[in-house]
Design an enzyme around this catalytic site. Structure first.
Site, mmCIF file in Angstrom:
data_model
loop_
_atom_site.group_PDB
_atom_site.id
_atom_site.type_symbol
_atom_site.label_atom_id
_atom_site.label_comp_id
_atom_site.label_asym_id
_atom_site.label_seq_id
_atom_site.Cartn_x
_atom_site.Cartn_y
_atom_site.Cartn_z
ATOM 1 N N GLU A 36 -4.901 8.209 -1.861
ATOM 2 C CA GLU A 36 -3.895 9.238 -2.196
ATOM 3 C C GLU A 36 -3.037 9.587 -0.981
ATOM 4 O O GLU A 36 -2.714 10.747 -0.737
ATOM 5 C CB GLU A 36 -4.580 10.496 -2.745
ATOM 6 C CG GLU A 36 -4.829 10.468 -4.243
ATOM 7 C CD GLU A 36 -5.698 9.316 -4.713
ATOM 8 O OE1 GLU A 36 -5.163 8.189 -4.771
ATOM 9 O OE2 GLU A 36 -6.876 9.523 -5.014
ATOM 10 N N GLY A 86 0.821 -1.199 0.000
ATOM 11 C CA GLY A 86 0.000 0.000 0.000
ATOM 12 C C GLY A 86 0.854 1.248 0.000
ATOM 13 O O GLY A 86 1.264 1.736 -1.055
ATOM 14 N N THR A 101 -2.590 7.752 3.069
ATOM 15 C CA THR A 101 -3.402 7.731 4.289
ATOM 16 C C THR A 101 -3.060 8.945 5.148
ATOM 17 O O THR A 101 -2.008 9.566 4.996
ATOM 18 C CB THR A 101 -3.128 6.467 5.118
ATOM 19 O OG1 THR A 101 -1.756 6.511 5.551
ATOM 20 C CG2 THR A 101 -3.383 5.197 4.329
#
Lengths: 388, 84
Positions: A368, A139, A370
């Site tokens: 966009e 991520g 965290t």
């Protein structure tokens, strides 16, 4: 700098234009988009017709006329588009956002031939773009992507899996980030590439019109011309360009969504009566209204400042976009919750859009960057600056 | 603009980006652990805005950004091409 006073007539005109387009062509479909998890083609056609797909791009790439001569005005007008879309439908704002994220990476780092080919297609909206970074196990740490791109003759062979890709189920072209022997690469991946299969992700909490999907790549062969930038620069430069655009766009989108919540709240509290008077007269209600009005104003000013910095290519532009997204995305969560609270039971029922706003707002702190990753970035920017 | 003036400006920018660290003109900033993903785009924007050049995809070579000397050489090269 008095940002609020810097609205020129052209900027005011752009804001009015995008508000009118979004309210007429997008807002009426917001609940349908949420229900059906898809944006009707009529909405996309109207946005194409209005020039929304060109917004934010350099003039030479096919962006709006005058953008080169007035880059600050163009950045503010682009922000106004995303605020207007965010107010009308957070889902549609996201669709235009990822189009601009992938497209701005291409406009910035594409070769002359890539720009000449894709510029007209992207800015007209004939081709819809998205950016594919996230994977099932990757991520925030984009440099650790596991999707593998191997050199194969003059081209590339790519295998792996991308997950949580906004517009994965609807985009025509992906800016794909993969690992290679020479470091991260960015590759232009057409939707019709043999070996690419797309699996929509249903039942998302909010922003259901994002058409989230997984991309599964099995020995996808791409030509050498698919390479965007150079090997080794796929994350640090190509993806970073897209992400900075995305933070800027999303910050404005959050302001728009928060404004939709505020407008609903204002309308409700001035209509609803309890204990013999309008609830707008209750001081605890006024506290919530005051807080949301002030926070939205603050976020909008941060967005304006970020847009001015972006247009001026100021050294603070990346920091300002990050801070604007950080503040606006947390702000919209508070505003959506308070607006829902002011509606009482109606706010959690199906007849008002408040429950949709609440679910959509929750998405903003995740995408966009965290909130936590943005906090790290803002701290690093701050360390660069001081102590003075 | 003279080579020294270009290097001084790059040096000043890097010192600010790296919390006041003093960096020799030939020092490899990546080997020294200064470079990071956030800095990479900041450096590109800095040289474009400060020196009026355009860094394009052909310039994306780590050797162009490895040290103050190398960045200055990139700037000089791009300016020479633009002036030709």
């Amino acid at each position: 700098m008095n940002i609020a006073a810097e609205v020129t007539s052209a900027q005011a005109e752009a804001r009015a234009h995008w508000q009118a387009v979004a309210q007429a062509e997008v807002a009426p479909f917001a609940r349908q988009i949420d229900r059906e998890a898809a944006v009707p083609e009529a909405v996309m056609a109207a946005l194409r017709e209005a020039g929304a797909f060109a917004s934010g791009f350099p003039e030479a790439f096919g962006g709006p006329a005058g953008a080169q001569g007035d880059p600050v005005g163009a950045a503010l007008a682009h922000g106004a588009l995303h605020e207007a879309l965010g107010r009308a439908s957070a889902s549609v704002q996201g669709v235009l956002n990822v189009h601009h994220m992938g497209g701005s990476a291409l406009a910035r780092w594409g070769s002359a031939a890539q720009k000449a080919h894709w510029g007209p297609l992207l800015t007209s909206g004939a081709t819809r773009c998205a950016i594919a970074i996230t994977e099932p196990e990757v991520g925030s740490d984009a440099t650790a992507v596991r999707t593998r791109a191997e050199v194969d003759g003059d081209g590339w062979v790519v295998s792996g899996e991308k997950a949580w890709i906004t517009c994965g189920a609807s985009a025509d072209l992906f800016v794909l980030i993969a690992a290679s022997a020479a470091g991260p690469v960015a590759l232009l991946l057409p939707r019709e590439a043999p070996g690419l299969s797309i699996a929509p992700i249903p039942d998302m909490l909010g922003c259901r019109g994002y058409a989230m999907a997984r991309l599964i790549l099995e020995d996808v062969r791409l030509p050498g011309e698919a390479l965007l930038g150079k090997p080794g620069f796929g994350v640090s430069h190509v993806a970073a360009t897209g992400l900075e655009s995305g933070r800027h766009n999303l910050a404005w989108g959050c302001v728009g969504l928060a404004e939709a919540c505020r407008q609903a709240a204002l309308s409700h509290v001035q209509r609803r009566a309890q204990f013999g008077e309008k609830i707008a007269e209750f001081q605890l209600v006024q506290q919530l209204i005051a807080r949301m009005s002030t926070e939205i104003h603050a976020a909008r000013l941060m967005c304006r400042s970020a847009a001015v910095a972006r247009g001026q290519r100021a050294m603070t532009a990346a920091k300002e976009a990050t801070m604007a997204k950080y503040f606006a995305s947390t702000m919209v969560g508070r505003v959506a919750k308070d607006a829902q609270q002011l509606h009482g039971a109606a706010g959690i029922g199906p007849k008002t859009p408040l429950e949709m706003y609440f679910r959509d707002a929750r998405i903003m702190e995740v995408i966009e960057g965290t909130t936590q990753i943005l906090e790290v970035m803002i701290a690093r920017f701050s360390y660069q600056e001081g102590p003075a | 603009m003279q080579d020294k003036a270009i290097k001084d400006q790059i040096s000043e920018f890097m010192a600010q980006a790296f919390s006041g660290a003093v960096i020799a003109h030939d020092q490899d900033i990546f080997e020294a652990g200064f470079g990071n993903s956030m800095f990479a785009m900041q450096l590109v924007n800095f040289v474009e805005v400060t020196f009026g050049i355009e860094v394009d995809s052909d310039d994306l070579d780590i050797d162009n950004f490895r040290s103050i000397d190398r960045v200055a050489a990139l700037v000089q090269r791009k300016r020479a091409v633009a002036a030709a």
